[in-house]
Structure formats: C-alpha cells, structure tokens
Scaffold this motif. Structure first.
Motif, PDB file in Angstrom:
ATOM      1  N   ASN A 188     -12.856  12.895   2.903  1.00  0.00           N
ATOM      2  CA  ASN A 188     -11.654  12.718   2.094  1.00  0.00           C
ATOM      3  C   ASN A 188     -11.297  11.237   2.059  1.00  0.00           C
ATOM      4  O   ASN A 188     -11.060  10.615   3.096  1.00  0.00           O
ATOM      5  N   VAL A 189     -11.286  10.678   0.847  1.00  0.00           N
ATOM      6  CA  VAL A 189     -10.982   9.255   0.668  1.00  0.00           C
ATOM      7  C   VAL A 189      -9.574   9.128   0.099  1.00  0.00           C
ATOM      8  O   VAL A 189      -9.284   9.652  -0.987  1.00  0.00           O
ATOM      9  N   THR A 190      -8.706   8.444   0.840  1.00  0.00           N
ATOM     10  CA  THR A 190      -7.339   8.180   0.379  1.00  0.00           C
ATOM     11  C   THR A 190      -7.204   6.681   0.147  1.00  0.00           C
ATOM     12  O   THR A 190      -7.499   5.873   1.035  1.00  0.00           O
ATOM     13  N   ASN A 191      -6.786   6.321  -1.046  1.00  0.00           N
ATOM     14  CA  ASN A 191      -6.747   4.911  -1.451  1.00  0.00           C
ATOM     15  C   ASN A 191      -5.354   4.327  -1.266  1.00  0.00           C
ATOM     16  O   ASN A 191      -4.430   4.632  -2.015  1.00  0.00           O
ATOM     17  N   HIS A 192      -5.210   3.453  -0.259  1.00  0.00           N
ATOM     18  CA  HIS A 192      -3.943   2.750  -0.012  1.00  0.00           C
ATOM     19  C   HIS A 192      -3.996   1.310  -0.521  1.00  0.00           C
ATOM     20  O   HIS A 192      -3.012   0.573  -0.372  1.00  0.00           O
ATOM     21  N   SER A 209      -6.110  10.600  -3.638  1.00  0.00           N
ATOM     22  CA  SER A 209      -7.211  10.988  -2.760  1.00  0.00           C
ATOM     23  C   SER A 209      -8.257  11.773  -3.528  1.00  0.00           C
ATOM     24  O   SER A 209      -7.973  12.349  -4.586  1.00  0.00           O
ATOM     25  N   ASP A 211      -9.547   6.151   5.047  1.00  0.00           N
ATOM     26  CA  ASP A 211      -8.339   5.520   4.514  1.00  0.00           C
ATOM     27  C   ASP A 211      -8.698   4.117   4.046  1.00  0.00           C
ATOM     28  O   ASP A 211      -9.026   3.237   4.863  1.00  0.00           O
ATOM     29  N   VAL A 259     -12.283   0.310   5.131  1.00  0.00           N
ATOM     30  CA  VAL A 259     -12.107   1.737   5.390  1.00  0.00           C
ATOM     31  C   VAL A 259     -11.689   1.886   6.844  1.00  0.00           C
ATOM     32  O   VAL A 259     -12.375   1.396   7.753  1.00  0.00           O
ATOM     33  N   ASN A 260     -10.533   2.499   7.056  1.00  0.00           N
ATOM     34  CA  ASN A 260      -9.972   2.746   8.393  1.00  0.00           C
ATOM     35  C   ASN A 260      -9.778   1.449   9.188  1.00  0.00           C
ATOM     36  O   ASN A 260      -9.822   1.447  10.418  1.00  0.00           O
ATOM     37  N   GLN A 281      -7.751   0.686   3.042  1.00  0.00           N
ATOM     38  CA  GLN A 281      -6.556  -0.089   3.340  1.00  0.00           C
ATOM     39  C   GLN A 281      -6.906  -1.566   3.479  1.00  0.00           C
ATOM     40  O   GLN A 281      -8.051  -1.927   3.784  1.00  0.00           O
ATOM     41  N   GLN A 323     -12.265  11.360   7.504  1.00  0.00           N
ATOM     42  CA  GLN A 323     -11.149  10.831   6.723  1.00  0.00           C
ATOM     43  C   GLN A 323     -11.352   9.341   6.531  1.00  0.00           C
ATOM     44  O   GLN A 323     -11.475   8.590   7.504  1.00  0.00           O
TER      45      GLN A 323
END
Length: 562
Positions: A74-78, A114, A36, A54-55, A38, A34
C-alpha cells in the motif's frame, strides 16, 4: 569511522526473521508492506536538502518475498509530487495494473491518496528492485526486491554464508526536479550528478563523507552473495572490490553460468548477483563504482566507495582501491557481456524461441527540435524509428481495457521509414522525426524478434533498454550496422542470457527474442532517464488470448483516477 546505520541492522533483522519464518511455512504467503512517500531532510557532501523518500529511508526498504508469494504494497503519497512505483523486472502476468509506470498502466497517485499494488511472484527468484516511475523521482525513491527460492530449494551454486544488497545510485546537491525543469526550459540536459553512491552513501573519497560510508564486515574463509543493483538515473557503472575476484551467478533474477571476473559492468535498471570469497589477508578493501562512457559525452566520472572489512581489523587501517577498467574501456564491456550465458539446466531451462512470428527493427536516434523559447532555439529529443513518444494524459492500459478512443494509435512501424547508414558519419538531421503516442500491436503468444540499432544521429551512445512485463533472450549483439543476411546465423539460440534490461552497444546493435504470452500494455524505454524524457520510449499492446487465463485481469477498485 565507517558506519553501518540502523537501516542496515533493521534490514538484516528483517531478512533473518523472514528466513526463520520461511522455514516453517511451505505454503505461499501473503506479504504486506506499507510505503509512506514522504519528504525528509538528508545530508550528503556537506550539504542538506529535502528529498522524496519511502518511509524516510534513502534508499528505501528492501522487499523480501519468496517465489510463489502474493504481495500487497500500500503506497500512501504524502509528498508534493504525484507518484507511481514500478516493480522492476516482475512480470505481472495479466496484471499490468500493478506494473507502475505513470500514464502507461496507471495514472499517478496524487498527494494525499493511496493505492495498493497487489501482485503474485510467479516463476521468479533472485534480485530485482523497485523505483518511482514518474519524472526523475527515482533519484531517491528506490529500493531492492529479494525473491528467495521456494522453501527447500537451494541456489544452483555454492550456498553463501551471508548476503548483502548493494544499491548503486547518484546524488545531486540541488533539487533534481528543479534541475530538470531548468534544462527543459533551455532545451539542454540538466546538470550531471555530483556523486555516485553505494547504499545511498558516496564514501570517504568525498568531503564530509566519513560517516556516509557503507561498510560490510566479513570473516576469513567465508563466502558472501552480493546483490548488486544499478539504480543510477543516467550512468552505466563498473564495480570492483580491491584484491577480490567475483563470480557472477545471476543477472536480472535469472541464473547464469558462473564465471569469474575482477570487475562487472552494470547498466541502469540491471541487477547482478556475485559470490565473493573472503580469501585475502585480513584488512580493509574498497568496493568501488565509476561510470563507463566510451564516447566524448560528459558524465559524472567520480568514484563512489564502500568498505569490505575483515572482522577484527581496526578502522585505522587504510583501505586499498581496486583497479577499475578505464572509463572508456569498450573491449571490457563487449567481453564482459559476451560471458553472460543462461544456466540452461533441466531445472532452469532457457526456453529460447527457435522460430519467429514477428520481426521488428528499431533504430535509436537523438536529434534536435525547434524551440523558439530555448537557449539555442532548439531542444534535444530522442526517437525510435523516427518517432518521439508523447506521453498520454490517460493511462494506456485503461484506454486499452475500456476501449477508449483517441488516446493512442497502434501503428508503430516495424522498421524505420528510410534505411540509411545507421552508424556512419554523424548526422544532424532529424530524418523526419515525428511525435505521437503510437503503439505496436502484438498477437498473443506470438514469438517476437526485436533488433535495436544504435545510430549516429547527433552521436552514437550505449543505451540500456528495459521491457516491462517480460524477460527476453539476448540472442545476438554486434558493432556497426546489423546485417539481416549474415548476423542471424551467429545468433546464440542455445543458452543466451535472459534478462529484462539490455545494453545496446555504442554504434552497434542488440537482438532479443521473447514470447508475447502476457496480455496488456507494456512499456519499453531507454533506462537512461535523460533519454526517456526526450522521447526514447514506446509501448506494446499484447492482445488477449482465447483461453480463460489469457486476458487482462479486471482493474482494482482503488486504481488512481486520471
């Protein structure tokens, strides 16, 4: 005191756990990560600023996999920026959807969204890396990929007692994206970086950096594998360790004939694995990196350091500095790259195309374009075969797969429109440079020879070129103009080095060969972010083959919309 932060220990624990689990699993595994994306405040050189991570890590996490594994990330863009991530050097057979360059194989992941990168690691083992592939965000968004051999398979060189990842990078005091915007408005390059880094840390030669120094503990008599990655945006780098030789055993996740050297040269995008034996008097020794630039162009010439520290030696012992090559040492550069050869054994053969179906000759040019709002009424640009590439608004692979009209043309020329004395006196004219989204169409499974020729348009300069989706063989290189009548006779078609990123020497040329057996749209560009932004890039459309497994796979359902 030099510190090894918690990310080091967690990375070491992950690696040990990974190896432990691998002992009990001979089958290909599914590895899930995962990411994230951020923003986090990070302090370097007495100054804190928010950076995209990332993370929350700088650098980001190391991906540990085995040859044959399936990987789901899985890349989630915050963050406030659109994002895409490239898995640099992974071939992504038939699966450009997982390659990552924004507007080439996918549209970017928007804030709050994501996307899962789903790919197989097939026929590759060694050190690669991942990085953001949009704007200049890879200044802080990057990390290593370590591909271990299949269970029961040993390295074709001395087994190390331990290994370590060393990521070489750059650091700016200011917001990099804002610097780029300001530079573009003025038509000038943005400010160069304020420091180089090793694993995100500049080392004790910089202010406020005693705690921002990476340290590696070693034991006398033991052998260590260093996985070295140049994640810098714009600088080719020398790297050396005081008092210790290095044995090069791999580049760009391909084994090489081992050779010993006091220093290495590594261009942005490249990786190099070296063996180091702890055979010196117990002490503390600097590992150091600094720029290589053999023309009078301003670069960040400051030296970043880390510490190789023998077990039991106190931190009060002052480290010694290595003797790096001179910043403009062209002779070392040519000699070092000339020593790189493929291992070429029955287990790891060099499958060099002996015959060529398609010959390409691309000239690399810098120039100026009219820009009435810019500082001097002009802005800098770059081109291949006099074409400065224009990024599309729809991803090229989507346009190709769904047969969308008007996104790109497939008329990129095989040679420049007008031959000239490429490396003669400096030329300031653009020679009719045009702008366009023009691609080169390649027949499936055809063999390609590409000669990349530096030119003296504005200035000669070294250029590291990266081809997505492929490895290639570097069959020849030289200084001056490529001579198609004489130079091919000197090509190495037996054991040339195989890699995914190659440096074109200053005022010279490089010839590569590859078999176009991976259908899709594949980006090729200078890995100096400055030049890429100016248009020094293009893409190949490799057509589908006739066989059942010779066409582009269908796109994933969660592909980001354009």
């Amino acid at each position: 005191m030099a510190s090894r932060d918690s990310s080091f220990f967690s990375g070491l624990f992950s690696f040990v756990l990974f190896v432990f689990l691998g002992i009990f699993s001979a089958e290909a595994a599914v590895k899930k990560y995962q990411f994230d994306v951020q923003v986090k405040n990070v302090s370097r050189l007495c100054h804190a600023k928010p950076i995209v991570t990332v993370n929350g890590g700088f650098p980001g996490p190391t991906i540990y996999v085995r040859e044959g594994d399936r990987v789901l990330i899985n890349v989630t863009n915050h963050a406030q920026y659109n994002m895409s991530i490239h898995w640099h050097g992974l071939k992504q057979y038939r699966n450009g959807w997982a390659d990552g360059p924004a507007y080439i194989t996918q549209c970017p992941i928007k804030t709050g969204s994501s996307y899962t990168y789903d790919f197989n690691v097939t026929g590759q083992r060694g050190t690669l890396w991942w990085h953001a592939h949009i704007h200049w965000l890879r200044a802080t968004v990057y990390g290593a990929i370590v591909i271990m051999p299949k269970p029961g398979t040993q390295f074709p060189f001395q087994q190390p007692n331990r290994e370590e990842v060393l990521l070489l990078g750059e650091w700016w005091h200011s917001d990099v994206e804002e610097l780029v915007k300001q530079g573009n408005k003025m038509g000038l390059p943005p400010n160069m970086s304020d420091a180089h880094t090793i694993n995100g840390k500049p080392g004790p030669l910089f202010p406020c950096s005693e705690k921002h120094t990476f340290a590696m503990e070693v034991e006398s008599g033991k052998t260590y594998l260093l996985r070295i990655i140049n994640a810098a945006l714009n600088d080719e780098l020398f790297f050396a360790i005081a008092g210790h030789n290095m044995t090069v055993v791999e580049v760009d996740a391909v084994y090489t004939k081992p050779f010993t050297t006091q220093a290495i040269l590594i261009a942005p995008g490249q990786t190099t694995n070296v063996l180091v034996r702890a055979n010196q008097a117990p002490g503390r020794y600097f590992m150091a990196t600094r720029s290589f630039m053999d023309v009078p162009i301003p670069v960040d010439n400051k030296t970043a350091t880390a510490i190789l520290q023998y077990k039991g030696v106190p931190n009060s012992v002052l480290p010694s500095l290595p003797q790096l090559p001179a910043p403009n040492d062209t002779a070392f550069s040519l000699s070092y790259t000339g020593n790189l050869k493929s291992l070429n054994t029955p287990l790891f053969p060099a499958k060099v195309p002996q015959n060529v179906d398609r010959k390409l000759f691309y000239t690399i040019g810098l120039g100026k374009d009219s820009c009435p709002t810019c500082l001097n009424g002009t802005k800098l640009l770059a081109s291949l075969n006099n074409i400065s590439f224009v990024m599309p608004e729809t991803a090229l692979l989507q346009a190709h797969y769904f047969n969308l009209k008007g996104v790109f043309k497939t008329d990129f020329p095989d040679k420049p429109p007008k031959p000239f004395n490429y490396t003669g006196v400096p030329l300031t004219a653009n020679l009719g440079t045009s702008h366009g989204t023009r691609l080169s169409k390649i027949a499936f499974n055809s063999t390609v020879e590409l000669v990349l020729q530096d030119t003296n348009l504005l200035t000669v300069e070294s250029h590291p070129f990266h081809l997505h989706g492929y490895n290639f063989f570097v069959v020849g290189t030289g200084v001056g103009n490529f001579d198609p009548a004489k130079d091919p006779a000197k090509f190495n078609l037996v054991d040339p080095v195989e890699r995914n990123t190659v440096g074109v020497p200053t005022g010279g040329w490089t010839a590569i060969r590859f078999r176009a057996d991976n259908p899709g749209v594949w980006f090729m560009h200078c890995h100096l972010e400055l030049h890429t932004g100016w248009g020094l890039k293009m893409a190949f459309v490799v057509e589908d083959g006739a066989g059942p497994d010779q066409s582009v796979l269908p796109p994933p359902k969660d592909l980001p919309p354009c």
